[in-house]
Design a protein around this motif. Structure first.
Motif, PDB file in Angstrom:
ATOM      1  N   ARG A  88      -2.457   6.028  15.284  1.00  0.00           N
ATOM      2  CA  ARG A  88      -3.849   5.859  15.398  1.00  0.00           C
ATOM      3  C   ARG A  88      -4.755   6.717  15.346  1.00  0.00           C
ATOM      4  O   ARG A  88      -5.977   6.719  14.477  1.00  0.00           O
ATOM      5  CB  ARG A  88      -3.872   4.839  16.372  1.00  0.00           C
ATOM      6  N   TYR A  89      -4.815   7.643  15.991  1.00  0.00           N
ATOM      7  CA  TYR A  89      -5.424   9.069  16.026  1.00  0.00           C
ATOM      8  C   TYR A  89      -5.393   9.242  14.797  1.00  0.00           C
ATOM      9  O   TYR A  89      -6.260  10.427  14.422  1.00  0.00           O
ATOM     10  CB  TYR A  89      -5.456   9.560  17.103  1.00  0.00           C
ATOM     11  N   ALA A 129      -6.404   7.983  11.830  1.00  0.00           N
ATOM     12  CA  ALA A 129      -8.342   8.096  12.003  1.00  0.00           C
ATOM     13  C   ALA A 129      -8.987   9.082  11.935  1.00  0.00           C
ATOM     14  O   ALA A 129      -9.922   9.905  11.290  1.00  0.00           O
ATOM     15  CB  ALA A 129      -8.986   7.578  13.979  1.00  0.00           C
ATOM     16  N   MET A 180      -5.738  17.590  20.077  1.00  0.00           N
ATOM     17  CA  MET A 180      -7.526  16.886  19.946  1.00  0.00           C
ATOM     18  C   MET A 180      -7.345  15.348  20.348  1.00  0.00           C
ATOM     19  O   MET A 180      -8.875  14.864  20.808  1.00  0.00           O
ATOM     20  CB  MET A 180      -8.133  16.761  18.173  1.00  0.00           C
ATOM     21  N   LEU A 181      -6.756  15.430  20.532  1.00  0.00           N
ATOM     22  CA  LEU A 181      -6.112  13.627  21.202  1.00  0.00           C
ATOM     23  C   LEU A 181      -6.905  13.541  22.082  1.00  0.00           C
ATOM     24  O   LEU A 181      -7.583  12.928  23.061  1.00  0.00           O
ATOM     25  CB  LEU A 181      -5.258  12.234  20.850  1.00  0.00           C
ATOM     26  N   GLY A 215     -10.520  14.261  23.333  1.00  0.00           N
ATOM     27  CA  GLY A 215     -11.124  13.405  22.553  1.00  0.00           C
ATOM     28  C   GLY A 215     -11.322  12.351  23.802  1.00  0.00           C
ATOM     29  O   GLY A 215     -12.090  11.787  23.744  1.00  0.00           O
ATOM     30  N   LEU A 216     -10.354  11.939  24.759  1.00  0.00           N
ATOM     31  CA  LEU A 216      -9.980  11.008  24.945  1.00  0.00           C
ATOM     32  C   LEU A 216     -10.748  11.161  26.480  1.00  0.00           C
ATOM     33  O   LEU A 216     -11.213  10.464  27.233  1.00  0.00           O
ATOM     34  CB  LEU A 216      -8.239  10.983  25.424  1.00  0.00           C
ATOM     35  N   ASP A 234     -14.821  10.566  27.038  1.00  0.00           N
ATOM     36  CA  ASP A 234     -15.271   9.951  26.901  1.00  0.00           C
ATOM     37  C   ASP A 234     -15.900   9.368  29.010  1.00  0.00           C
ATOM     38  O   ASP A 234     -17.091   8.417  29.001  1.00  0.00           O
ATOM     39  CB  ASP A 234     -14.472   8.420  27.194  1.00  0.00           C
ATOM     40  N   THR A 285     -19.379  10.304  28.599  1.00  0.00           N
ATOM     41  CA  THR A 285     -20.009   9.718  28.036  1.00  0.00           C
ATOM     42  C   THR A 285     -20.641   8.885  28.743  1.00  0.00           C
ATOM     43  O   THR A 285     -21.564   8.564  28.604  1.00  0.00           O
ATOM     44  CB  THR A 285     -19.794   9.205  26.233  1.00  0.00           C
ATOM     45  N   TYR A 321     -19.205  21.376  24.072  1.00  0.00           N
ATOM     46  CA  TYR A 321     -17.825  21.108  24.545  1.00  0.00           C
ATOM     47  C   TYR A 321     -16.806  21.745  23.924  1.00  0.00           C
ATOM     48  O   TYR A 321     -16.808  21.583  22.581  1.00  0.00           O
ATOM     49  CB  TYR A 321     -17.398  19.356  24.083  1.00  0.00           C
ATOM     50  N   ARG A 363     -13.475   3.716  13.837  1.00  0.00           N
ATOM     51  CA  ARG A 363     -12.226   4.239  13.926  1.00  0.00           C
ATOM     52  C   ARG A 363     -11.798   4.948  14.925  1.00  0.00           C
ATOM     53  O   ARG A 363     -10.987   5.216  15.203  1.00  0.00           O
ATOM     54  CB  ARG A 363     -11.809   3.996  11.863  1.00  0.00           C
ATOM     55  N   PHE A 364     -12.489   6.122  14.526  1.00  0.00           N
ATOM     56  CA  PHE A 364     -12.545   7.865  15.119  1.00  0.00           C
ATOM     57  C   PHE A 364     -12.892   6.751  16.436  1.00  0.00           C
ATOM     58  O   PHE A 364     -11.878   7.376  17.459  1.00  0.00           O
ATOM     59  CB  PHE A 364     -13.080   8.336  15.035  1.00  0.00           C
ATOM     60  N   ALA A 383     -10.135   5.005  18.182  1.00  0.00           N
ATOM     61  CA  ALA A 383      -8.932   5.960  18.210  1.00  0.00           C
ATOM     62  C   ALA A 383      -8.604   6.875  19.091  1.00  0.00           C
ATOM     63  O   ALA A 383      -8.106   6.942  20.314  1.00  0.00           O
ATOM     64  CB  ALA A 383      -8.490   7.253  17.218  1.00  0.00           C
ATOM     65  N   VAL A 384     -10.406   7.198  19.838  1.00  0.00           N
ATOM     66  CA  VAL A 384      -9.994   8.516  21.742  1.00  0.00           C
ATOM     67  C   VAL A 384     -10.035   7.313  22.658  1.00  0.00           C
ATOM     68  O   VAL A 384     -11.018   8.407  23.623  1.00  0.00           O
ATOM     69  CB  VAL A 384     -10.738   9.506  20.924  1.00  0.00           C
ATOM     70  N   LYS A 385     -10.778   5.986  22.133  1.00  0.00           N
ATOM     71  CA  LYS A 385     -11.043   5.283  23.286  1.00  0.00           C
ATOM     72  C   LYS A 385     -12.759   5.472  23.267  1.00  0.00           C
ATOM     73  O   LYS A 385     -13.028   5.794  24.843  1.00  0.00           O
ATOM     74  CB  LYS A 385     -10.149   4.659  24.132  1.00  0.00           C
ATOM     75  N   ASN A 386     -13.529   5.638  22.755  1.00  0.00           N
ATOM     76  CA  ASN A 386     -14.457   6.269  23.262  1.00  0.00           C
ATOM     77  C   ASN A 386     -15.648   5.020  23.440  1.00  0.00           C
ATOM     78  O   ASN A 386     -16.256   4.522  22.598  1.00  0.00           O
ATOM     79  CB  ASN A 386     -15.577   7.483  22.297  1.00  0.00           C
ATOM     80  N   THR A 387     -16.041   4.071  24.110  1.00  0.00           N
ATOM     81  CA  THR A 387     -16.231   2.647  24.519  1.00  0.00           C
ATOM     82  C   THR A 387     -17.963   2.832  23.969  1.00  0.00           C
ATOM     83  O   THR A 387     -18.493   1.502  24.298  1.00  0.00           O
ATOM     84  CB  THR A 387     -15.151   2.493  25.741  1.00  0.00           C
ATOM     85  N   HIS A 388     -18.578   3.960  24.538  1.00  0.00           N
ATOM     86  CA  HIS A 388     -20.716   3.841  23.808  1.00  0.00           C
ATOM     87  C   HIS A 388     -20.520   3.006  22.900  1.00  0.00           C
ATOM     88  O   HIS A 388     -20.485   3.125  21.843  1.00  0.00           O
ATOM     89  CB  HIS A 388     -20.795   5.172  24.178  1.00  0.00           C
ATOM     90  N   HIS A 413     -21.968   3.956  19.269  1.00  0.00           N
ATOM     91  CA  HIS A 413     -20.539   4.100  18.111  1.00  0.00           C
ATOM     92  C   HIS A 413     -20.292   2.589  17.272  1.00  0.00           C
ATOM     93  O   HIS A 413     -18.673   2.899  16.498  1.00  0.00           O
ATOM     94  CB  HIS A 413     -19.074   4.869  19.140  1.00  0.00           C
ATOM     95  N   THR A 451     -16.032  14.350  19.336  1.00  0.00           N
ATOM     96  CA  THR A 451     -15.545  15.131  18.506  1.00  0.00           C
ATOM     97  C   THR A 451     -14.725  15.212  17.222  1.00  0.00           C
ATOM     98  O   THR A 451     -14.253  15.344  16.700  1.00  0.00           O
ATOM     99  CB  THR A 451     -13.839  15.609  19.783  1.00  0.00           C
TER     100      THR A 451
END
Lengths: 155, 144
Positions: free
Chosen positions: A27-28, A31, A58-59, A62-63, A66, A69, A81, B25-26, B29-34, B37, B56
């Motif tokens: 998936r990453y 994307a 980078m995955l 990115g993970l 969160d 955030t 970051y 989609r991005f 993929a990085v499970k950023n849930t806010h 987005h 990112t």
């Protein structure tokens, strides 16, 4: 949004365990446009002298952001970051022994990351807090995956 | 490598159209849930023009700009030996759906370390008005 006056250096602001599966890597790749086969082909990864298919750095980066955030409740508060990718994250096959109806039965499949987010520095004058992320791999005796992973947050 | 190409500037890539579905989609993929987005109404309520990209997200445009260095014969990058070493995003403003972005990479540092080479690029991302959007620094390690 957290209140800067209520924070102290060393405060743990969030913790999380993150699962990564081969499906997450695919998936990453789609994307991000990063289709390097070391992230999805076991044969290619081994030919490159890697332990097997590994997660995109980078995955991982990115993970783990969160957590920050979620803490700030505003992704645009993250003004800077950075990280160093210090440890590879092997992601083992998720489906090869399993019934397709229950593809995630194998308890050792995929990969796990343990993440701890702490207040690393406070700049009250400019209302900026540095959050330090400790990211380790419990499958590799808690080896560091990211080093100097820091997010600067404008509060 | 015989040519010192430190400081070489590569042409800007773009315009890169930032789309709502690409942001969704991005983020997934990085499970950023806010919600910023995913939910355009929430983004507008928070003062943004449209969906907000995750922290990112700009990696894809940065990697397109850096590809000009990776494919530069004088940089001598063997892609099968590349390991991503360091990454940094400095955000000057939010990236939102509908933005038109440009990215220009400069090779800022070349180091030799125990038979390996480390190449650092700095990519400046700007919008259609040439205002700074982000500064992205990437270091690639080419295993010897």
């Amino acid at each position: 949004m957290p209140v800067i006056e209520e924070l102290t250096k060393g405060d743990v602001v969030a913790t999380r365990t993150i699962d990564i599966t081969r499906a997450d890597l695919i998936r990453y790749a789609g994307a991000s446009g990063d289709f390097n086969p070391i992230h999805w082909s076991e044969a290619t990864a081994q030919a490159a002298e890697l332990p097997g298919v590994i997660a995109h750095g980078m995955l991982t980066m990115g993970l783990v952001i969160d957590l920050v955030t979620e803490w700030t409740n505003d992704p645009t508060a993250i003004i800077d970051y950075q990280t160093r990718f210090s440890g590879m994250v092997p992601v083992t096959e998720t489906t090869h022994t399993s019934n397709p109806a229950t593809p995630f039965d194998n308890p050792n499949a995929g990969a796990k990351l343990d993440v701890v987010a702490k207040v690393g520095a406070i700049d009250e004058e400019n209302k900026i807090v540095r959050v330090d992320l400790t990211v380790t791999n419990p499958r590799e005796d808690g080896a560091r995956v990211l080093t100097r992973a820091q997010a600067k947050v404008q509060l | 490598m015989t040519v010192d190409i430190t400081g070489r500037q590569y042409p800007a890539v773009g315009p890169y159209q930032v789309g709502s579905e690409e942001i969704r989609r991005f983020a997934a993929a990085v499970k950023n849930t806010h919600p910023l987005h995913y939910d355009a109404d929430a983004a507008r309520a928070a003062g943004h023009k449209d969906l907000v990209a995750p922290p990112t997200f700009l990696v894809s445009i940065a990697q397109r700009a850096e590809a000009l260095m990776v494919n530069d014969p004088e940089a001598a990058v063997d892609f099968s030996r590349v390991v991503h070493s360091d990454q940094r995003f400095t955000h000057h403003r939010a990236v939102v759906a509908g933005d038109e972005l440009f990215a220009q990479a400069t090779l800022t540092s070349v180091k030799e370390l125990a038979g390996n080479r480390m190449l650092t690029t700095q990519t400046e991302v700007t919008n259609a008005d040439q205002a700074p959007v982000a500064t992205i620094t990437s270091t690639l390690l080419i295993r010897g």
